[in-house]
Write a protein that holds these residues in place. Sequence first.
Motif, mmCIF file in Angstrom:
data_model
loop_
_atom_site.group_PDB
_atom_site.id
_atom_site.type_symbol
_atom_site.label_atom_id
_atom_site.label_comp_id
_atom_site.label_asym_id
_atom_site.label_seq_id
_atom_site.Cartn_x
_atom_site.Cartn_y
_atom_site.Cartn_z
ATOM 1 N N ALA A 4 0.867 -1.176 0.000
ATOM 2 C CA ALA A 4 0.000 0.000 0.000
ATOM 3 C C ALA A 4 0.903 1.225 0.000
ATOM 4 O O ALA A 4 1.867 1.286 0.763
ATOM 5 C CB ALA A 4 -0.909 0.008 1.218
ATOM 6 N N THR A 6 0.685 5.235 0.558
ATOM 7 C CA THR A 6 -0.109 6.377 0.989
ATOM 8 C C THR A 6 0.615 7.644 0.560
ATOM 9 O O THR A 6 1.841 7.672 0.451
ATOM 10 C CB THR A 6 -0.320 6.386 2.519
ATOM 11 N N LYS A 7 -0.190 8.682 0.335
ATOM 12 C CA LYS A 7 0.377 9.932 -0.179
ATOM 13 C C LYS A 7 -0.510 11.089 0.240
ATOM 14 O O LYS A 7 -1.733 10.982 0.189
ATOM 15 C CB LYS A 7 0.439 9.834 -1.702
ATOM 16 N N GLY A 51 4.431 10.429 2.497
ATOM 17 C CA GLY A 51 3.572 9.255 2.592
ATOM 18 C C GLY A 51 4.336 8.062 3.106
ATOM 19 O O GLY A 51 5.374 8.206 3.765
ATOM 20 N N TYR A 66 -6.368 1.754 7.332
ATOM 21 C CA TYR A 66 -6.691 3.000 6.612
ATOM 22 C C TYR A 66 -8.186 3.310 6.716
ATOM 23 O O TYR A 66 -8.904 3.390 5.734
ATOM 24 C CB TYR A 66 -6.247 2.904 5.151
ATOM 25 N N TRP A 70 -8.153 6.985 10.652
ATOM 26 C CA TRP A 70 -6.788 7.230 10.163
ATOM 27 C C TRP A 70 -6.766 8.432 9.216
ATOM 28 O O TRP A 70 -5.903 9.293 9.319
ATOM 29 C CB TRP A 70 -6.244 5.980 9.459
ATOM 30 N N LYS A 71 -7.744 8.490 8.310
ATOM 31 C CA LYS A 71 -7.812 9.616 7.366
ATOM 32 C C LYS A 71 -8.010 10.937 8.115
ATOM 33 O O LYS A 71 -7.408 11.946 7.773
ATOM 34 C CB LYS A 71 -8.927 9.403 6.351
ATOM 35 N N PRO A 82 -5.494 12.166 2.506
ATOM 36 C CA PRO A 82 -4.563 11.143 2.046
ATOM 37 C C PRO A 82 -5.170 10.262 0.957
ATOM 38 O O PRO A 82 -6.397 10.110 0.884
ATOM 39 C CB PRO A 82 -4.316 10.313 3.302
ATOM 40 N N SER A 83 -4.307 9.713 0.117
ATOM 41 C CA SER A 83 -4.743 8.691 -0.836
ATOM 42 C C SER A 83 -4.023 7.395 -0.488
ATOM 43 O O SER A 83 -2.925 7.404 0.080
ATOM 44 C CB SER A 83 -4.421 9.097 -2.274
ATOM 45 N N VAL A 84 -4.661 6.270 -0.828
ATOM 46 C CA VAL A 84 -4.072 4.948 -0.621
ATOM 47 C C VAL A 84 -4.217 4.174 -1.918
ATOM 48 O O VAL A 84 -5.310 4.089 -2.473
ATOM 49 C CB VAL A 84 -4.774 4.168 0.520
#
Length: 104
Positions: A4, A6-7, A51, A66, A70-71, A82-84
């Motif tokens: 995964a 994340t960013k 990330g 996630y 968490w977001k 965030p993106s996953v």
Amino acid sequence: MIIAITKFQLPSPITPDEAKQIFLSTAPTYQGVQGLFRKHYVLWEDRKTVGGIYLWNSRAEAEATYTECWKAFVRDKYGSEPSVTYFDSPVLVDNIAGEIISDE
């Protein structure tokens, strides 16, 4: 296994030393997380994008982390959404341990 990535964006650029301090502040929360083999904190070259790259046992275990909670933590701490992104990772070469690991 699942990778995964994340960013998310920071409000302004940071130095690698600043990134290290930020990352160290959250690193203990990932110790002992069920299904997480490894996490790499990452800072993009623009110094505003950060990330993590995570190696998980399964997607279900990754998704259990996630969550909306968490977001919300990321939004509150860093000020952005965030993106996953998920990837299957059927084979891992670990040169430190001298192993090749595959999904069973």
